[in-house]
Structures are given as C-alpha cells and as structure tokens.
Design a protein around this motif. Structure first.
Motif, short mmCIF file in Angstrom:
data_model
loop_
_atom_site.label_atom_id
_atom_site.label_comp_id
_atom_site.label_asym_id
_atom_site.label_seq_id
_atom_site.Cartn_x
_atom_site.Cartn_y
_atom_site.Cartn_z
N SER A 1 18.66 46.80 27.88
CA SER A 1 19.06 46.28 26.56
C SER A 1 20.57 46.16 26.53
O SER A 1 21.27 46.71 27.39
CB SER A 1 18.57 47.21 25.44
OG SER A 1 19.18 48.49 25.55
N LYS B 1 23.65 41.67 18.69
CA LYS B 1 23.06 41.61 17.35
C LYS B 1 21.69 40.96 17.50
O LYS B 1 21.59 39.73 17.64
CB LYS B 1 23.95 40.81 16.40
CG LYS B 1 25.30 41.48 16.14
CD LYS B 1 26.13 40.65 15.16
CE LYS B 1 27.47 41.33 14.90
NZ LYS B 1 28.32 40.54 13.96
N VAL B 2 20.67 41.79 17.51
CA VAL B 2 19.32 41.29 17.78
C VAL B 2 18.79 40.54 16.57
O VAL B 2 18.84 41.03 15.43
CB VAL B 2 18.37 42.46 18.13
CG1 VAL B 2 16.98 41.93 18.46
CG2 VAL B 2 18.93 43.25 19.30
N GLY C 1 13.55 38.86 17.17
CA GLY C 1 13.72 39.36 18.53
C GLY C 1 13.44 40.84 18.66
O GLY C 1 13.27 41.35 19.77
N ARG C 2 13.38 41.55 17.54
CA ARG C 2 13.16 42.99 17.58
C ARG C 2 11.75 43.29 18.09
O ARG C 2 10.77 42.72 17.64
CB ARG C 2 13.38 43.61 16.21
CG ARG C 2 14.81 43.43 15.73
CD ARG C 2 15.18 44.36 14.59
NE ARG C 2 16.59 44.19 14.23
CZ ARG C 2 17.60 44.74 14.86
NH1 ARG C 2 17.35 45.51 15.91
NH2 ARG C 2 18.85 44.54 14.49
N VAL D 1 18.70 38.59 26.31
CA VAL D 1 19.06 39.93 25.83
C VAL D 1 20.49 39.95 25.33
O VAL D 1 20.79 40.54 24.28
CB VAL D 1 18.84 40.96 26.95
CG1 VAL D 1 19.37 42.33 26.53
CG2 VAL D 1 17.36 41.04 27.32
N GLY E 1 20.75 38.36 21.96
CA GLY E 1 19.97 38.96 20.88
C GLY E 1 18.67 38.24 20.60
O GLY E 1 17.96 38.57 19.65
N GLU F 1 15.07 41.89 22.24
CA GLU F 1 15.68 43.22 22.15
C GLU F 1 15.81 43.86 23.53
O GLU F 1 16.77 44.60 23.78
CB GLU F 1 14.84 44.12 21.24
CG GLU F 1 15.48 45.47 20.97
CD GLU F 1 14.76 46.24 19.87
OE1 GLU F 1 15.23 47.34 19.52
OE2 GLU F 1 13.73 45.74 19.37
N TYR F 2 14.85 43.59 24.39
CA TYR F 2 14.84 44.16 25.73
C TYR F 2 14.58 43.06 26.75
O TYR F 2 14.13 41.97 26.42
CB TYR F 2 13.75 45.23 25.88
CG TYR F 2 13.82 46.34 24.88
CD1 TYR F 2 14.70 47.41 25.06
CD2 TYR F 2 13.01 46.34 23.75
CE1 TYR F 2 14.77 48.45 24.14
CE2 TYR F 2 13.06 47.37 22.82
CZ TYR F 2 13.94 48.42 23.02
OH TYR F 2 14.01 49.43 22.11
#
Length: 428
Positions: free
Chosen positions: A146, A151-152, A156-157, A193, A196, A199-200
C-alpha cells in the motif's frame, strides 16, 4: 478473447477471479502450476574445451527489474570460475515483449549458453526440453503493498489491484480478497495504488523496489503473502548441453554466499531490507537473500528437467474420451456447481467457461496447470479429497463445455499434469 483495452482498469466487484496460470514472463510474472519431473543422470558432452576457446554467451531479460543484479551476479560468478563470458543483447529479439519458457528454450539453442535472472517457483520447474537449473542466488516474493501517502478514492477502499493472469491474481483469490482492480501490467498495478485508485496491490517485490528507486518520494508499506505462488528464486538456466556449466555456477554461488562483497551486492534486493515496513499475513520467517549451496540441496549442483510434449494435443481437440463427459458433468453438479454455477457461468466463484474464463486463442493457462490446481485446491470445502479418476472426469467435462472435441484417448489423471496444451475456450 480479451483485448488489452477491455481488460485495462476493469473492476471486478464480488467473487475472486479465476486463478490463471501462465508460462513465466518476467514483467507480468505469469506462470503454470504444472509440476515437471526431475531426472537423475543425463549424459552431456564435455564443455571444458568449448569454454577455453569461446566465451560463455550470457543472456538476461532486457526489461527485468533485476537486470542489473543479474548481470552483477553473473560477473561475480564467472570471475570466481575464471571463465570468460560475454553478454548477449536480446532487445531486438524480445523488444517490449515478455518471454516464455518456449522462447527461452529456442534462445538457448541459438544465441545463449546460459540465462541469468530466471525466476523459479519453489520446487516447481517451469521449463522443459532438458533444461538445467542452478542453485538460486536470491529469494524474491510477491507481496501485498500500500502507499501510506495516497489519498484512496471512496470506491478504491478495500480494493486490491492485480495484474491480469499473474500470481498476484491467484494470491488475492487464495487470500479471500473480494474486490479486484484488474490491470494489464505490474506497472499499472503500482500506478493504481500510488494514485489511490486501489487501496492495496499485489506485486513482485523487485518491481516495487525499482519503482521506489526511481520515485524517491514513494515508500510502500508491505505485507508478506501466504500462497503457493508467493515465493520465487532467481537462478541460472541452461539446456542439457551445459549442465556441467550450471553445476560449476552452483558451486561458485555457494562460495560467493560467504563473501562479504557478494552479500552486500545481493542484500538490497531481499525483502528483509524493507523490514521496517513489513507486516506478516501468517507467513513464517523471511527467507535469506543469498542461497547457501550445499551438496545435498541440489544433486550435482543443478536440477535437470526432461519433460517431452509427447501425448499433447492441438487445436480444439484434447486428450479425453466422450465417455468421461457424462460422469464429469454429474460430479460437477454435485461438487462444483454450488460455487461456479449450474452452467459454469460463475456464482460465488469464477466462471469456468467462455471468455470470462479463457480467451479463444493464445491462452496463458495450460490444461495441465488447470488440472493440477483443481486436484490440489478443489472442491473448496474439501480440497484434494476426490479420487484422481473423478478429477479427470470433471476435467473432461470442462474441456467439453469449452468447445473441445475428444480425441478418444482417455484423460489420465497422472499424465494430464504434464499436458502443455493451452487451455482456450471456443464458446461464447
């Protein structure tokens, strides 16, 4: 067939994607899960005279993130051996393309005596045609990463970015990740990533290291992954004519593993150098960067592969009998349909037919690789618990459902593991 424009950035929300297997390619790092057998004694012609009169022709992957290390290790090895060598530029041969075991085999016949920087998956050997594999000189891993400074985006979270048909895709599926952002290449995964968008990401550690070295403001947080395709070793590979050379290289690596200068050269490429930001996902201790050669590790200093293509099939005909399709269909309904759908369309698990599973040509999966994965990991609630004949019948049904015609030769559960035929899907 998936085109690059269709695949790029496509977001799969919900069930994990199908675990795809691909002949290993350096940048996309795809692989087959086919287990190839090692063999014992193999006669090779003496090489001493050839090495005295002609420098060893060394090849590396032009676009590999570890290219500089591969060249440095080769320089140290050949200096230790007092053997002259010269590097071969394969840029014109490979261009921007990744390569495969087949391309490597041909290059070893025509332009190269030995390749350095070949990733080998644990005990699995990806290559064929009597290729010999040296002791490894570096452990490299696929990791989840990550960007703490990103700033995700809201959507995207919880999303993990993976490259299409790579070990990262399989790792995400095995670890139970649900939301995928599927990209074309490892670079696209990293960009997702950093921006953003996801997230990963799951990627090859050397690729992340190379990115950080060229983008000094970016420092990834890493998490080790637990999968059969997480850990790889970099080795030298040659064909059967040069097993003596490979054996010498292995012994040189053993001597160099105790050399302080060599350790200093290799250490920055080991994931342990990133230890400050590593967390664990239930994986054991990090492997050492330098492989210490011992006589018992690899017999004769190399592993020799001898897997023929005999018995393989071509086109849309495959090695199975029509009589296996009916029993396979019944077994599929009982053991697989609950997750993969009554018509293989996918449900809580991936589709198993059509373009959602495999392209119509040039697939990166093999029949043997799919069968091996199925036999060791399926059904999900009791992996590996069916009888070999039952797995063979289910495989025959999957082939038939994807448009393959039986060639009349009954699919044998032991022989099919070495079937290198691409698994394409000829149905919509």
């Amino acid at each position: 067939m998936f085109s690059a424009s269709i695949i790029k950035g496509y977001r799969f929300q919900g069930a994990p994607l199908a675990p795809h297997f691909k002949d290993f390619q350096m940048l996309r790092l795809t692989m087959t899960a086919t287990i190839l057998s090692t063999v014992g004694f193999f006669y090779v012609a003496p090489l001493a005279h050839a090495m005295e009169n002609h420098p060893v022709k060394l090849c590396t992957f032009p676009l590999s993130p570890t290219k500089s290390l591969d060249i440095d290790v080769a320089r140290a090895v050949f200096k230790d051996l007092s053997i002259p060598y010269r590097t071969v530029d394969l840029t014109k041969d490979l261009g921007n393309r990744s390569t495969s075991k087949f391309a490597i085999a041909e290059l070893l016949k025509s332009k190269c005596d030995v390749f350095s920087g070949i990733p080998i998956l644990k005990e699995d050997l990806q290559f064929k045609n009597g290729m010999a594999v040296s002791a490894p000189y570096l452990t490299v891993e696929f990791v989840k990463f990550s960007n703490p400074d990103a700033k995700v985006a809201a959507d995207g979270r919880g999303t993990v970015a993976v490259a299409y048909e790579t070990p990262g895709q399989l790792i995400a599926a095995e670890e139970g990740d649900k939301n995928f952002d599927v990209e074309n290449t490892t670079k696209d995964v990293i960009d997702a990533v950093v921006s953003g968008k996801a997230e990963y990401g799951i990627g090859w550690y050397p690729s992340l290291l190379k990115y950080e070295n060229s983008h000094h403001s970016v420092h990834f947080s890493l998490m080790t992954t637990k999968s059969k395709v997480s850990n790889w070793h970099l080795s030298f590979v040659a064909d059967a004519r040069n097993t003596i050379l490979i054996s010498k290289i292995s012994r040189a690596l053993g001597r160099l593993s105790n050399d302080v200068a060599f350790q200093k050269m290799v250490k920055p490429w080991a994931i342990a150098s990133h230890a400050a930001t590593i967390s664990s996902a239930g994986v054991g201790s990090i492997q050492p960067a330098v492989f210490v050669y011992k006589a018992g590790n690899i017999k004769n200093g190399y592993r020799l592969i001898d897997v023929s293509d005999n018995g393989g099939s071509t086109g849309n005909q495959a090695n199975f009998a029509q009589s296996q399709v009916g029993p396979g269909k019944k077994l599929y309904a009982a053991e697989c349909a609950q997750c993969h759908g009554d018509n293989l369309q996918g449900h809580t698990a991936p589709a198993l037919k059509g373009p959602g599973f495999a392209p119509t040509n040039n697939s990166t999966m093999t029949i043997g690789g799919i069968f091996l994965y199925m036999m060791t990991n399926m059904p999900a609630d009791k992996p590996g618990k069916l009888k070999p004949k039952q797995y063979a019948d289910i495989m025959a049904f999957l082939l038939h459902a994807n448009g393959y015609m039986p060639n009349g030769k009954k699919l044998d559960p032991s022989a099919v593991q070495d079937d290198q035929q691409e698994f394409d899907s000829f149905v919509q």
